[in-house]
Write an enzyme that holds these catalytic residues in place. Structure first.
Site, PDB file in Angstrom:
ATOM      1  N   GLY A   1       1.927  -2.849  -6.243  1.00  0.00           N
ATOM      2  CA  GLY A   1       1.823  -1.552  -5.580  1.00  0.00           C
ATOM      3  C   GLY A   1       0.507  -0.873  -5.948  1.00  0.00           C
ATOM      4  N   GLY A   2       0.575   0.077  -6.862  1.00  0.00           N
ATOM      5  CA  GLY A   2      -0.565   0.914  -7.223  1.00  0.00           C
ATOM      6  C   GLY A   2      -1.876   0.163  -7.447  1.00  0.00           C
TER       7      GLY A   2
ATOM      8  CB  SER B   1       3.838  -1.672 -14.028  1.00  0.00           C
ATOM      9  OG  SER B   1       4.383  -0.410 -13.711  1.00  0.00           O
TER      10      SER B   1
ATOM     11  CD1 TRP C   1      -2.352  -1.822   0.182  1.00  0.00           C
ATOM     12  CD2 TRP C   1      -2.943  -1.251   2.283  1.00  0.00           C
ATOM     13  NE1 TRP C   1      -3.430  -2.600   0.543  1.00  0.00           N
ATOM     14  CE2 TRP C   1      -3.820  -2.265   1.834  1.00  0.00           C
ATOM     15  CE3 TRP C   1      -3.122  -0.744   3.563  1.00  0.00           C
ATOM     16  CZ2 TRP C   1      -4.846  -2.780   2.618  1.00  0.00           C
ATOM     17  CZ3 TRP C   1      -4.140  -1.254   4.354  1.00  0.00           C
ATOM     18  CH2 TRP C   1      -4.994  -2.258   3.881  1.00  0.00           C
TER      19      TRP C   1
ATOM     20  N   GLY D   1       5.661   1.548 -10.753  1.00  0.00           N
ATOM     21  CA  GLY D   1       4.783   2.710 -10.865  1.00  0.00           C
ATOM     22  C   GLY D   1       4.837   3.417 -12.214  1.00  0.00           C
TER      23      GLY D   1
ATOM     24  CD  GLU E   1       8.184   3.319  -4.133  1.00  0.00           C
ATOM     25  OE1 GLU E   1       7.632   3.164  -3.039  1.00  0.00           O
ATOM     26  OE2 GLU E   1       7.603   3.123  -5.220  1.00  0.00           O
TER      27      GLU E   1
HETATM   28  C1  PEP Z   1       5.940  -1.798  -5.569  1.00  0.00           C
HETATM   29  O1  PEP Z   1       5.557  -0.906  -4.825  1.00  0.00           O
HETATM   30  O2  PEP Z   1       6.792  -2.607  -5.168  1.00  0.00           O
HETATM   31  C2  PEP Z   1       5.405  -1.897  -6.924  1.00  0.00           C
HETATM   32  C3  PEP Z   1       5.712  -2.941  -7.632  1.00  0.00           C
HETATM   33  O3  PEP Z   1       4.599  -0.866  -7.338  1.00  0.00           O
HETATM   34  P1  PEP Z   1       3.715  -0.830  -8.681  1.00  0.00           P
HETATM   35  O4  PEP Z   1       2.939  -2.126  -8.735  1.00  0.00           O
HETATM   36  O5  PEP Z   1       2.848   0.362  -8.513  1.00  0.00           O
HETATM   37  O6  PEP Z   1       4.657  -0.735  -9.841  1.00  0.00           O
END
Ligand code: PEP
Length: 271
Positions: free
Chosen positions: A245-246, A224, A10, A185, A101
């Site tokens: 993630g997103g 993603s 999250w 992301g 990150e």
């Molecule tokens: C993540 O936060 O590890 C990630 C993979 O983010 P996203 O799915 O948004 O790319």
């Protein structure tokens, strides 16, 4: 039954009320086969962990809880930090370590990550070690070298005659998430074929380091992932699951991804 892992990261999202709402939706929508076992893991902000743990205990869900970070020290003068035993006390059993990150915005190095992995092991938290190359490293064909370096330093491989020196960390209990930095992301992803190739490299590397005799860590893909592409990733035998993630911020979308992912994994297992 096919086994696969689905981790929702999250990031810095969701208040307590929003977390409660999300869990209520999982309770209603998750397919029965994904309700038990630790196939589904929520990585929430620290502030929601204890409440989520309590709500999960009171529900029919058997999903796991992860923190998104920890400090390597057991206790002390580290204002604003959280230790592994504090996390365990909240009911959390997993912890993300070395997310790109944090490597990028918080200056986390491979050495700090190794200390955090050791701290996780001491508190019996299962670490989810994130590794992945930058866009530039990919262009320079350094993907495998970067990942091997991150795994070697993080897990302290090759430091003893046994092959590794990881204290109480049981490598078979670790989860490794291959997350290319340029795919997080951004909506861009490597092909499932490329991801599987990297996962094989990780597998072979761990085997060459003598880790496999203890049982292999699960190797997940992250970057993603969404409802449109998850099946293609999960159809690959060497992709044990996904870190999302997103697209995991919506309970409905996360459940849909779990359903599609389990379906794809079952196809692999029966073919
Ligand atoms: C993540 O936060 O590890 C990630 C993979 O983010 P996203 O799915 O948004 O790319």
């Amino acid at each position: 039954m096919a086994t696969a892992s689905f981790i929702a990261n999250w990031k810095m999202n969701k208040t307590l009320a929003e977390s409660r709402d999300y869990l209520n939706k999982l309770q209603k929508l998750l397919p029965a086969r994904a309700k038990s076992g630790d196939q589904v893991i929520l990585a929430s902000p620290y502030t929601a962990l204890a409440s989520l743990a309590e709500w999960i205990r009171a529900s029919s869900l058997e999903i796991g809880l992860a923190a998104q970070n920890l400090h390597f020290a057991a206790e002390g003068a580290y204002t604003g930090e959280i230790s592994s035993s504090m996390l365990y006390e909240t009911g959390c059993r997993y912890v993300i370590v070395g997310h790109s990150e944090r490597r990028l915005h918080c200056g986390e190095t491979d050495e700090m990550i190794a200390q955090k992995l050791a701290a996780a092991g001491i508190a019996h938290l299962v670490p989810i070690l994130c590794v992945g190359e930058s866009e530039r490293e990919r262009e320079q064909n350094k993907t495998v070298a970067v990942i091997k370096r991150q795994i070697k330093k993080g897990l302290c491989l090759g430091l003893s005659s046994k092959g590794h020196e990881n204290g109480p960390l049981d490598l078979s209990d670790c989860i490794i998430a291959y997350e290319p930095v340029w795919a997080i992301g951004t909506g861009k992803t490597p092909t499932p074929f490329e991801v599987e190739k990297v996962h094989r490299e990780i597998y072979d590397y761990l085997q060459s380091e003598g880790v496999v005799s203890e049982g292999m860590p699960k190797i997940l893909y992250g970057g993603s992932v969404n409802e449109k592409n998850i099946s293609a990733f999960m159809e690959k035998a060497h992709i044990d699951g996904v870190l999302v993630g997103g697209a995991s911020l919506s309970a409905e979308r996360f459940v849909q991804m779990i359903e599609l992912g389990l379906e794809a994994k079952e196809t692999v297992c029966t073919s």
